[in-house]
Design a protein around this motif. Structure first.
Motif, mmCIF file in Angstrom:
data_model
loop_
_atom_site.group_PDB
_atom_site.id
_atom_site.type_symbol
_atom_site.label_atom_id
_atom_site.label_comp_id
_atom_site.label_asym_id
_atom_site.label_seq_id
_atom_site.Cartn_x
_atom_site.Cartn_y
_atom_site.Cartn_z
ATOM 1 N N GLU A 32 0.894 -1.145 0.012
ATOM 2 C CA GLU A 32 -0.003 0.034 -0.189
ATOM 3 C C GLU A 32 0.878 1.135 0.087
ATOM 4 O O GLU A 32 1.932 1.202 0.594
ATOM 5 N N ASP A 33 0.265 2.437 -0.501
ATOM 6 C CA ASP A 33 1.057 3.598 -0.316
ATOM 7 C C ASP A 33 1.695 4.123 0.942
ATOM 8 O O ASP A 33 2.837 4.318 1.078
ATOM 9 N N HIS A 49 5.702 -4.829 -7.625
ATOM 10 C CA HIS A 49 4.078 -4.768 -7.912
ATOM 11 C C HIS A 49 3.823 -3.345 -7.461
ATOM 12 O O HIS A 49 2.630 -2.954 -8.286
ATOM 13 N N TRP A 50 4.218 -2.718 -6.446
ATOM 14 C CA TRP A 50 3.399 -1.295 -6.451
ATOM 15 C C TRP A 50 3.894 -0.289 -7.386
ATOM 16 O O TRP A 50 3.045 0.339 -7.847
ATOM 17 N N TRP A 51 5.044 -0.425 -8.091
ATOM 18 C CA TRP A 51 5.463 0.502 -9.069
ATOM 19 C C TRP A 51 4.620 0.531 -10.218
ATOM 20 O O TRP A 51 4.259 1.349 -10.810
ATOM 21 N N LYS A 52 4.370 -0.928 -10.708
ATOM 22 C CA LYS A 52 3.393 -1.321 -11.955
ATOM 23 C C LYS A 52 2.239 -0.620 -11.559
ATOM 24 O O LYS A 52 1.475 0.198 -12.336
ATOM 25 N N SER A 53 1.669 -0.634 -10.307
ATOM 26 C CA SER A 53 0.342 -0.182 -9.846
ATOM 27 C C SER A 53 0.301 1.236 -9.938
ATOM 28 O O SER A 53 -0.619 1.699 -10.430
ATOM 29 N N ALA A 54 1.235 1.940 -9.258
ATOM 30 C CA ALA A 54 1.458 3.410 -9.451
ATOM 31 C C ALA A 54 1.774 4.088 -10.630
ATOM 32 O O ALA A 54 0.870 5.085 -10.888
ATOM 33 N N ALA A 55 2.398 3.358 -11.657
ATOM 34 C CA ALA A 55 2.446 3.738 -12.954
ATOM 35 C C ALA A 55 1.055 3.850 -13.695
ATOM 36 O O ALA A 55 0.714 4.754 -14.507
ATOM 37 N N SER A 56 0.533 2.859 -13.490
ATOM 38 C CA SER A 56 -0.798 2.659 -14.177
ATOM 39 C C SER A 56 -1.857 3.978 -13.582
ATOM 40 O O SER A 56 -2.520 4.304 -14.237
ATOM 41 N N ARG A 57 -1.883 4.211 -12.153
ATOM 42 C CA ARG A 57 -2.668 5.279 -11.777
ATOM 43 C C ARG A 57 -2.495 6.676 -12.163
ATOM 44 O O ARG A 57 -3.402 7.233 -12.422
ATOM 45 N N VAL A 58 -1.077 6.721 -12.735
ATOM 46 C CA VAL A 58 -0.769 8.062 -13.163
ATOM 47 C C VAL A 58 -0.939 8.016 -14.521
ATOM 48 O O VAL A 58 -0.464 9.289 -15.163
ATOM 49 N N GLY A 59 -1.420 7.173 -15.108
ATOM 50 C CA GLY A 59 -1.409 7.148 -16.519
ATOM 51 C C GLY A 59 -0.343 6.736 -17.479
ATOM 52 O O GLY A 59 -0.514 6.885 -18.662
ATOM 53 N N ALA A 60 0.618 6.089 -16.819
ATOM 54 C CA ALA A 60 1.805 5.688 -17.863
ATOM 55 C C ALA A 60 1.269 4.393 -18.712
ATOM 56 O O ALA A 60 0.639 3.629 -18.122
ATOM 57 N N PRO A 61 1.449 4.651 -20.051
ATOM 58 C CA PRO A 61 0.928 3.511 -20.759
ATOM 59 C C PRO A 61 1.507 2.253 -20.441
ATOM 60 O O PRO A 61 2.865 2.103 -19.921
ATOM 61 N N ASP A 62 0.884 1.171 -20.619
ATOM 62 C CA ASP A 62 1.641 -0.090 -20.340
ATOM 63 C C ASP A 62 2.734 -0.750 -21.167
ATOM 64 O O ASP A 62 3.912 -1.232 -20.444
ATOM 65 N N SER A 63 2.791 -0.110 -22.152
ATOM 66 C CA SER A 63 4.087 -0.539 -23.026
ATOM 67 C C SER A 63 5.063 0.116 -22.611
ATOM 68 O O SER A 63 6.128 -0.503 -22.628
#
Length: 578
Positions: free
Chosen positions: A367-368, A508-522
């Motif tokens: 968690e954050d 795991h946290w970084w991938k989730s955080a990157a998704s939340r701020v709109g970073a493209p999955d690619s």
């Protein structure tokens, strides 16, 4: 002309007959300097006598008798033994099974106990023996006196120099206080003669890849023998149960089927897997061999593999994990054997495990609040691994093993962006796959905290372990110990939530955080080294600028104030130079 002395000789400075024969030229170079240990046989009223000598251009040693008839018998016996040694060298290295290596170690155990059984000496002598042997095995000393197959090792002076005048628990404590920072030279010096003695008795030259394994087994046998002799030195003469743990040595007959250990070593030599994979897959092969109670790969049937599968699952191993791990490993090695004409068919082919992933078992991210709390703790740490690795893992999303193996020279600038170049390390740390090699831009918070300065001061040296690996590609890489210790330390700080790995949870946290701020999955996949196997992915090329922008988008997690509902970013603690 090559001269070969057929009878025993005499030496000008000795009245005793000498054995002296030229070492055959085809094996002389490979055997130069090799110490041979042999027991001259009993003849008539003369007892058997152990001897050791070093091979050079000649094999030379006293026959330890004044009688020519006894000397003739002993010379013939020694010549026959040497012929076996020479023939073993000509045939090349043999791959020994674990059972065979333990059997050789057992012969060392029995030899040491028999040599000192009636007159074991003092308890203090065996305490010093054990201290030196254990320190050599654990890499705590640079060198050690050799243990001979006959007679006593010269331990007293070296033990006093290394450990001082100590006995009992104090001696144990002093050994433990020495850091395990040396390579295996002391182990070779300590038990190398014993290992060669055991190999020579069986006429075996073993594979270089297995030498360290045999030395460790021989060292454990020597420690067991010392414990038994220490008891006897203290007056305890009860029957010895330890000898029962060793199997008897059985040589494989020529033409016998290839062993599982041999298959594994051949696969390893060709595939050159990561050391961690070697350790894991060797454990799988050992598990199968223990279940089968033999190692002959040609005797393995489909029913055997099914029975092994059922036994492993019955003892609690998750079915899906077994199918993806141990069963897959055995299939791969047996397929390798079929492709190389070592087996006619793969008995594991077509066997599947009908397990399924249980709900509530997949790994979760931190968690954050947990990340914020962890980074607040690590920001004040002095040890480089504790100070930097959690921050790097949280703000790059890289695997902790990749980060722990970084060198100062891994921090570079590309296209105006400062980042880390994740590649196989100069001392042999490997990556998970081809897609794992990549450049990862550094988050501004990492740079502001002083990591780049720290890395450049290190230069072309490891960042998080003291010394480069001694043997590239062999054994556990030093970075593995760093990650293990760090995971234990993080757990001790209170981060023990079920299903959240102490270190991998940050990825795991970084991938989730990157998704939340709109970073493209690619782009996130490119940063983390996740390979998309789809055809379209091969046409997609992510730029460094795109990755740097995505990395900077992920904010440091915030800690809640007790006096309000707002969140404040955790403070950056800049590292002091040096």
């Amino acid at each position: 002309m090559i001269l070969s002395m057929k009878r025993h000789a005499s030496r000008a400075d000795s009245e005793l007959p000498q054995f002296k024969r030229r070492v055959p030229t085809d094996v002389a170079e490979r055997l130069k300097g090799r110490v041979v240990s042999f027991t001259l046989p009993a003849v008539g009223r003369e007892d058997e006598i152990p001897v050791s000598f070093r091979l050079g251009e000649f094999a030379k040693v006293s026959l330890r008798t004044r009688h020519s008839d006894v000397a003739k018998v002993r010379a013939l016996a020694l010549a026959a033994h040497l012929q076996g040694v020479y023939e073993a060298v000509r045939q090349g290295p043999a791959v020994l099974s674990q059972m065979q290596m333990d059997a050789l170690a057992g012969e060392v155990y029995r030899q040491l106990v028999a040599e000192h059984d009636e007159n074991p000496g003092t308890v203090e002598q065996w305490e010093r023996f054990k201290a030196l042997t254990r320190a050599a095995v654990e890499g705590r000393i640079p060198g050690a006196p050799p243990i001979p197959a006959d007679g006593r090792s010269d331990d007293a002076v070296m033990a006093d120099l290394l450990f001082g005048d100590a006995t009992g628990e104090e001696l144990t404590a002093r050994v433990d206080a020495l850091p395990p920072e040396h390579d295996g030279q002391a182990l070779v010096q300590r038990v190398g003669r014993l290992a060669f003695w055991a190999l020579d008795r069986r006429g075996v030259v073993m594979s270089t890849d297995q030498e360290l394994d045999l030395l460790r087994r021989v060292a454990r046998a020597a420690l067991d023998a010392a414990a038994t002799l220490k008891k006897r030195a203290g007056g305890d003469w009860r029957p010895d149960p330890v000898a029962e743990r060793f199997p008897s040595y059985e040589a494989r007959q020529k033409g016998a089927g290839v062993t599982l250990s041999e298959l594994f070593e051949k696969w390893r030599a060709e595939r050159k897997p990561a050391p961690s994979s070697v350790s894991t897959w060797r454990g799988v092969i050992n598990s199968l061999a223990r279940h089968l109670k033999h190692e002959d790969a040609a005797r393995i049937t489909r029913r055997d593999i099914l029975a092994w599968k059922d036994a492993e699952i019955a003892r609690g191993l998750d079915a899906t994990a077994f199918g993806d791990g141990p069963l897959a490993a055995v299939k791969a090695i047996l397929n390798f054997a079929v492709r190389n004409d070592l087996l006619k068919e793969n008995p594991a082919q077509g066997i599947v495990v009908s397990g399924k992933k249980k709900p509530g078992t997949s790994m979760l991210p931190y968690e954050d609040e947990e990340v914020a709390r962890l980074l607040a703790i690590t920001a004040h740490q002095k040890a480089p691994a504790r100070r930097w690795l959690p921050l790097l893992a949280a703000l790059t999303g890289a695997r902790i093993g990749e980060l722990a193996a970084l060198w100062g020279s891994s921090v570079i600038e590309r296209e105006g962006v400062i980042g880390i170049m994740i590649t196989p390390s100069p001392d042999g740390a490997t990556l998970k796959n081809v897609g794992s090699e990549r450049f990862v831009p550094l988050h501004p918070a990492i740079i502001e905290a002083g990591f780049v300065t720290f890395a450049r001061e290190r230069g072309h040296r490891p960042l998080f372990y003291l010394r480069p690996a001694k043997r590239v590609g062999e054994g556990k890489h030093p970075s593995k110990g760093v990650t293990n210790h760090l995971a234990t330390w993080i757990g001790a700080q209170g981060f023990k939530r079920e299903r959240v790995a102490p270190l991998h949870g940050l990825r795991h946290w970084w991938k989730s955080a990157a998704s939340r701020v709109g970073a493209p999955d690619s782009i996130a996949d490119a940063i983390q080294g996740h390979t998309d196997k789809g055809a379209a992915a091969r046409y997609r090329h992510i730029s460094i600028a795109q990755m740097a922008e995505a990395v900077a988008m992920v904010p440091l997690p915030a800690t809640p104030h007790t006096h309000g509902s707002e969140h404040e970013l955790i403070p950056i603690v800049r590292a002091e130079p040096g």
